[in-house]
Motif scaffolding. Sequence first.
Motif, mmCIF file in Angstrom:
data_model
loop_
_atom_site.group_PDB
_atom_site.id
_atom_site.type_symbol
_atom_site.label_atom_id
_atom_site.label_comp_id
_atom_site.label_asym_id
_atom_site.label_seq_id
_atom_site.Cartn_x
_atom_site.Cartn_y
_atom_site.Cartn_z
ATOM 1 N N THR A 41 -16.364 -23.881 11.500
ATOM 2 C CA THR A 41 -17.431 -24.545 10.755
ATOM 3 C C THR A 41 -16.854 -25.032 9.431
ATOM 4 O O THR A 41 -15.818 -24.534 8.952
ATOM 5 C CB THR A 41 -18.599 -23.595 10.471
ATOM 6 O OG1 THR A 41 -18.145 -22.557 9.579
ATOM 7 C CG2 THR A 41 -19.133 -22.967 11.760
ATOM 8 N N ILE A 42 -17.533 -25.995 8.829
ATOM 9 C CA ILE A 42 -17.053 -26.529 7.551
ATOM 10 C C ILE A 42 -17.015 -25.432 6.490
ATOM 11 O O ILE A 42 -16.080 -25.351 5.685
ATOM 12 C CB ILE A 42 -17.944 -27.704 7.100
ATOM 13 C CG1 ILE A 42 -17.773 -28.873 8.078
ATOM 14 C CG2 ILE A 42 -17.598 -28.143 5.676
ATOM 15 C CD1 ILE A 42 -18.679 -30.047 7.814
ATOM 16 N N GLY A 43 -18.012 -24.560 6.527
ATOM 17 C CA GLY A 43 -18.098 -23.508 5.527
ATOM 18 C C GLY A 43 -16.979 -22.488 5.587
ATOM 19 O O GLY A 43 -16.561 -21.949 4.563
ATOM 20 N N GLU A 44 -16.466 -22.215 6.809
ATOM 21 C CA GLU A 44 -15.445 -21.178 6.963
ATOM 22 C C GLU A 44 -14.033 -21.734 7.061
ATOM 23 O O GLU A 44 -13.056 -20.989 6.965
ATOM 24 C CB GLU A 44 -15.731 -20.366 8.232
ATOM 25 C CG GLU A 44 -15.490 -21.141 9.521
ATOM 26 C CD GLU A 44 -15.894 -20.398 10.788
ATOM 27 O OE1 GLU A 44 -16.442 -19.286 10.673
ATOM 28 O OE2 GLU A 44 -15.688 -20.945 11.884
ATOM 29 N N ALA A 45 -13.900 -23.045 7.251
ATOM 30 C CA ALA A 45 -12.606 -23.637 7.600
ATOM 31 C C ALA A 45 -11.530 -23.362 6.556
ATOM 32 O O ALA A 45 -10.429 -22.902 6.892
ATOM 33 C CB ALA A 45 -12.749 -25.141 7.823
ATOM 34 N N ALA A 90 -14.995 -29.893 13.809
ATOM 35 C CA ALA A 90 -15.394 -30.868 14.827
ATOM 36 C C ALA A 90 -15.236 -32.301 14.333
ATOM 37 O O ALA A 90 -15.380 -32.580 13.133
ATOM 38 C CB ALA A 90 -16.841 -30.617 15.246
ATOM 39 N N ALA A 91 -14.933 -33.187 15.249
ATOM 40 C CA ALA A 91 -14.770 -34.601 14.911
ATOM 41 C C ALA A 91 -16.095 -35.200 14.446
ATOM 42 O O ALA A 91 -17.168 -34.737 14.813
ATOM 43 C CB ALA A 91 -14.254 -35.362 16.133
ATOM 44 N N GLY A 92 -16.000 -36.230 13.639
ATOM 45 C CA GLY A 92 -17.185 -36.972 13.225
ATOM 46 C C GLY A 92 -17.626 -36.725 11.796
ATOM 47 O O GLY A 92 -18.417 -37.479 11.250
ATOM 48 N N ASN A 93 -17.117 -35.664 11.171
ATOM 49 C CA ASN A 93 -17.456 -35.390 9.774
ATOM 50 C C ASN A 93 -16.288 -35.852 8.901
ATOM 51 O O ASN A 93 -15.432 -35.058 8.499
ATOM 52 C CB ASN A 93 -17.732 -33.894 9.568
ATOM 53 C CG ASN A 93 -18.329 -33.597 8.200
ATOM 54 O OD1 ASN A 93 -17.987 -34.228 7.198
ATOM 55 N ND2 ASN A 93 -19.228 -32.630 8.168
ATOM 56 N N ILE A 94 -16.259 -37.141 8.637
ATOM 57 C CA ILE A 94 -15.123 -37.732 7.936
ATOM 58 C C ILE A 94 -14.989 -37.176 6.517
ATOM 59 O O ILE A 94 -13.889 -36.847 6.064
ATOM 60 C CB ILE A 94 -15.248 -39.274 7.917
ATOM 61 C CG1 ILE A 94 -15.123 -39.802 9.355
ATOM 62 C CG2 ILE A 94 -14.167 -39.891 7.037
ATOM 63 C CD1 ILE A 94 -15.327 -41.288 9.496
ATOM 64 N N GLU A 95 -16.118 -37.056 5.820
ATOM 65 C CA GLU A 95 -16.067 -36.532 4.450
ATOM 66 C C GLU A 95 -15.561 -35.093 4.434
ATOM 67 O O GLU A 95 -14.758 -34.705 3.588
ATOM 68 C CB GLU A 95 -17.450 -36.620 3.800
ATOM 69 C CG GLU A 95 -17.831 -38.012 3.342
ATOM 70 C CD GLU A 95 -16.854 -38.572 2.316
ATOM 71 O OE1 GLU A 95 -16.455 -37.828 1.398
ATOM 72 O OE2 GLU A 95 -16.491 -39.755 2.440
ATOM 73 N N GLY A 96 -16.051 -34.281 5.378
ATOM 74 C CA GLY A 96 -15.624 -32.888 5.458
ATOM 75 C C GLY A 96 -14.150 -32.766 5.766
ATOM 76 O O GLY A 96 -13.434 -31.943 5.168
ATOM 77 N N MET A 97 -13.663 -33.595 6.708
ATOM 78 C CA MET A 97 -12.244 -33.546 7.070
ATOM 79 C C MET A 97 -11.378 -34.073 5.932
ATOM 80 O O MET A 97 -10.288 -33.528 5.654
ATOM 81 C CB MET A 97 -11.999 -34.359 8.348
ATOM 82 C CG MET A 97 -10.589 -34.233 8.893
ATOM 83 S SD MET A 97 -10.191 -32.570 9.492
ATOM 84 C CE MET A 97 -10.856 -32.682 11.164
ATOM 85 N N LYS A 98 -11.852 -35.119 5.252
ATOM 86 C CA LYS A 98 -11.106 -35.660 4.104
ATOM 87 C C LYS A 98 -10.924 -34.589 3.031
ATOM 88 O O LYS A 98 -9.819 -34.385 2.509
ATOM 89 C CB LYS A 98 -11.859 -36.858 3.535
ATOM 90 C CG LYS A 98 -11.238 -37.444 2.273
ATOM 91 C CD LYS A 98 -12.107 -38.561 1.707
ATOM 92 C CE LYS A 98 -11.512 -39.084 0.407
ATOM 93 N NZ LYS A 98 -12.369 -40.157 -0.185
ATOM 94 N N GLU A 114 -8.821 -43.157 4.939
ATOM 95 C CA GLU A 114 -9.919 -42.384 4.367
ATOM 96 C C GLU A 114 -9.621 -40.884 4.390
ATOM 97 O O GLU A 114 -9.782 -40.189 3.382
ATOM 98 C CB GLU A 114 -11.206 -42.681 5.147
ATOM 99 C CG GLU A 114 -12.436 -41.909 4.687
ATOM 100 C CD GLU A 114 -13.004 -42.388 3.369
ATOM 101 O OE1 GLU A 114 -13.846 -41.687 2.808
ATOM 102 O OE2 GLU A 114 -12.589 -43.472 2.900
ATOM 103 N N ILE A 115 -9.190 -40.378 5.540
ATOM 104 C CA ILE A 115 -8.986 -38.929 5.693
ATOM 105 C C ILE A 115 -7.626 -38.477 5.159
ATOM 106 O O ILE A 115 -7.498 -37.400 4.587
ATOM 107 C CB ILE A 115 -9.146 -38.515 7.174
ATOM 108 C CG1 ILE A 115 -10.583 -38.790 7.638
ATOM 109 C CG2 ILE A 115 -8.795 -37.039 7.371
ATOM 110 C CD1 ILE A 115 -10.833 -38.475 9.096
ATOM 111 N N ASN A 116 -6.612 -39.304 5.380
ATOM 112 C CA ASN A 116 -5.241 -39.015 4.950
ATOM 113 C C ASN A 116 -4.732 -37.666 5.483
ATOM 114 O O ASN A 116 -4.362 -36.767 4.713
ATOM 115 C CB ASN A 116 -5.137 -39.045 3.424
ATOM 116 C CG ASN A 116 -3.684 -39.102 2.959
ATOM 117 O OD1 ASN A 116 -2.803 -39.579 3.669
ATOM 118 N ND2 ASN A 116 -3.428 -38.587 1.767
ATOM 119 N N PRO A 117 -4.666 -37.516 6.807
ATOM 120 C CA PRO A 117 -4.144 -36.273 7.391
ATOM 121 C C PRO A 117 -2.627 -36.219 7.281
ATOM 122 O O PRO A 117 -1.974 -37.206 6.933
ATOM 123 C CB PRO A 117 -4.577 -36.385 8.855
ATOM 124 C CG PRO A 117 -4.503 -37.869 9.110
ATOM 125 C CD PRO A 117 -4.976 -38.514 7.831
#
Length: 360
Positions: free
Chosen positions: A197-201, A221-229, A259-262
Amino acid sequence: MKIDFLEHTLQFKFDAGTSRGVMREHNVVYVILNDSESGIRGIGECAPLPGLSIDNKTQVIDFLQGLKKSEEYLNIPLTAEEVFEIAEELVPEYLPSVRFGLETALLDLISGGKKEIFEGEFYQGQKRIPINGLIWMGDEEFMLSQIRKKIDAGFNCLKMKIGAIDFETELSILNYIRRNFSEKDLTIRVDANGAFTIGEALHKLEKLSKLNLHSIEQPIAAGNIEGMKELCEKTPLPIALDEELIGVNAVKGLELLSEINPHYIILKPTLLGGLKASDIWIKNAEKLDIDWWMTSALESNIGLNAISQFTAFKNVSLPQGLGTGQLYHNNIASPLMIENGEIYYDTKTKWDLSLFKQTH
């Protein structure tokens, strides 16, 4: 050119566990192209993964049936460039596995049906590709047993799927590996398949980073661009995007990566729309100094052969995810071999294409 197709169910040798569940079989569809004048046959593989691909087996079969009816419009291309143009023109974007299957069947056809998808040292048996050993989820003893076998087989890079069992147990397994093998001796990748989850990642990434891992694939999970960024900005452990790329037009991929810059991206041609699309992703990543590696999407040796030849053409140095040829009881026997953590093409071994005798 006559087109046909054949359905086949691949049977796993074991329960293949991921954070999305356990797989015991994998349904694939082979697209078969026959040159009526020369008798040469090209074979490609459409192998969508349920729950992950944007297309499915029913859509694949419906499309190929329609293509079969209009086969008088299929002309045989002369070059790889023409192959990619035909596949892009004929196959809609929402059928990425069919694009890959048609591309590779056409490339096989124009090379004489010899399974030589790209001319080069790999097909000639003169070049090997480093690969990671894949560790599937299961109970602790099952996972440790896989790890021992891979290390005994000469692998110096392991990829361990995480996110399905207790996180502390997974940390314990990783700690066991690190106590016995240093970062210099063994590279470890982990793949969460979007399980955090975003909170625990970030908290979990901090714990994982203490184990000197190479990277983690798709932590959320895919689709949360802001969270992954945000995660890529703060992470102490390099992040590789995988599922995040699925369903994204390759041409527009530059915007997503900017945007994400992985740190890395993972390329699966079956899920991304074929070899041409994968090539576009590679060029976009390299513009941004983002590294990449290629991975099978659990295709049989027909698809794996095409991906391996494409990858070898790119002069890669990172271990690739191409060690899936030994997963099935009933794979298509091929010259693809694995030795000391490398995949190579054994020119002395023949393909067993008896499965395709029922097609014309």
